[in-house]
Design an enzyme around this catalytic site. Structure first.
Site, PDB file in Angstrom:
ATOM      1  CB  ALA A  18     -17.538  39.052   0.936  1.00  0.00           C
ATOM      2  CB  THR A  19     -18.557  39.011   6.412  1.00  0.00           C
ATOM      3  OG1 THR A  19     -19.971  39.066   6.188  1.00  0.00           O
ATOM      4  CG2 THR A  19     -17.994  40.424   6.522  1.00  0.00           C
ATOM      5  CB  ILE A  20     -17.659  33.590   6.679  1.00  0.00           C
ATOM      6  CG1 ILE A  20     -18.388  32.300   7.093  1.00  0.00           C
ATOM      7  CG2 ILE A  20     -16.591  33.948   7.679  1.00  0.00           C
ATOM      8  CD1 ILE A  20     -17.462  31.083   7.180  1.00  0.00           C
ATOM      9  CB  SER A  21     -23.077  34.499   8.492  1.00  0.00           C
ATOM     10  OG  SER A  21     -23.586  35.278   7.444  1.00  0.00           O
TER      11      SER A  21
ATOM     12  N   GLY B 113     -26.657  36.637  -7.985  1.00  0.00           N
ATOM     13  CA  GLY B 113     -27.543  35.881  -7.109  1.00  0.00           C
ATOM     14  C   GLY B 113     -28.966  36.389  -7.085  1.00  0.00           C
TER      15      GLY B 113
END
Length: 261
Positions: free
Chosen positions: A77-80, A172
């Site tokens: 996963a990433t943080i935008s 989600g």
């Protein structure tokens, strides 16, 4: 056909402009990063600027927190990039007010959840309006990470202890029915389609900001692009009618099942 192609070309040029401008916005501190985003026009709204200044990205992005670029947070996963978080807030800003209920899908390390909470709460006012921001992620380790990250600041601890921010492990793509209806829904991963259940969980009026993989959607705005991921802004009007607008091209990790261990 020509009008659709021209509109697609304009969207593409705007996207490339954002990408090139983003390189100039990184800073050595959180304040410098946000001020640079504001100076270049990637963040325009004063409320959004103030909310971002109130959340230190170093608590949520461990590698290069003040770089205007996506950063890995583990678990594929990433943080935008910060400018993308700014765009999301600005598209949702009319629905981010004291008393608003907000759903943040794909909450990851928790940064944007905290910024959204800043936009719907007023620490200086008495708690008359019952605002809530719910962060949802399907990876339990990220839910725990987001919770721990928010506890790194006094403001974050207060939001968690008051129940104004909650992090939940869930799919989600199904939203979170228990907190619905939501004034605003942010989706931080690319969906294969506009999931009807998320639209159902919007309040009327309400707005959703969601990246969608439009590779084969056949819509007019895909002409000349060959598909790809686009941000959609979905408005549910007061009469319950739904208006959808494709606004710009992006690249997000997919909104999928949790990775197998």
């Amino acid at each position: 056909m020509i009008q659709s192609y021209l509109k697609a070309t304009v969207l593409r040029k705007a996207t490339l402009k954002y990408i090139s401008m983003a390189w100039y916005c990184s800073g050595s501190t959180n304040a410098e990063l946000v001020e640079n985003l504001f100076r270049t026009g990637l963040v325009k709204n004063e409320r959004v600027k103030k909310a971002m200044l109130g959340v230190d990205r170093a608590h949520y992005a461990p590698l290069r927190p003040y770089s205007d670029s996506p950063q890995p947070i583990g678990h594929r996963a990433t943080i935008s990039a910060p400018h993308m978080h700014g765009h999301a807030c600005e598209y949702l800003i009319d629905f981010l007010k004291p008393g608003s209920q907000v759903l943040d899908i794909g909450s990851g390390s928790g940064y944007l959840t905290h910024v959204l909470a800043n936009l719907v709460t007023d620490p200086s006012a008495t708690d008359v309006l019952d605002s809530h921001v719910i962060g949802v992620d399907h990876i339990p380790e990220l839910v725990e990470l987001a919770h721990n990250n928010m506890r790194k600041s006094d403001e974050g601890r207060s939001l968690l202890d008051s129940g104004k921010v909650k992090f939940i492990t869930a799919d989600g793509r199904l939203g979170w029915k228990d907190g619905a209806p939501y004034d605003a829904i942010h989706v931080g991963a690319a969906a294969k389609k506009l999931h009807p259940v998320l639209i159902e969980q919007l309040r009327a009026p309400g707005r959703m900001f969601i990246p969608v993989d439009t590779e084969s959607d056949g819509s007019a705005l895909s002409l000349g692009f060959g598909g790809g991921q686009y941000i959609w802004v979905v408005d549910k009007k007061e009469d319950g009618s739904v208006h959808k607008e494709k606004v710009f091209q992006v690249s997000y990790v997919p909104l999928t099942d949790a990775p197998r261990k």
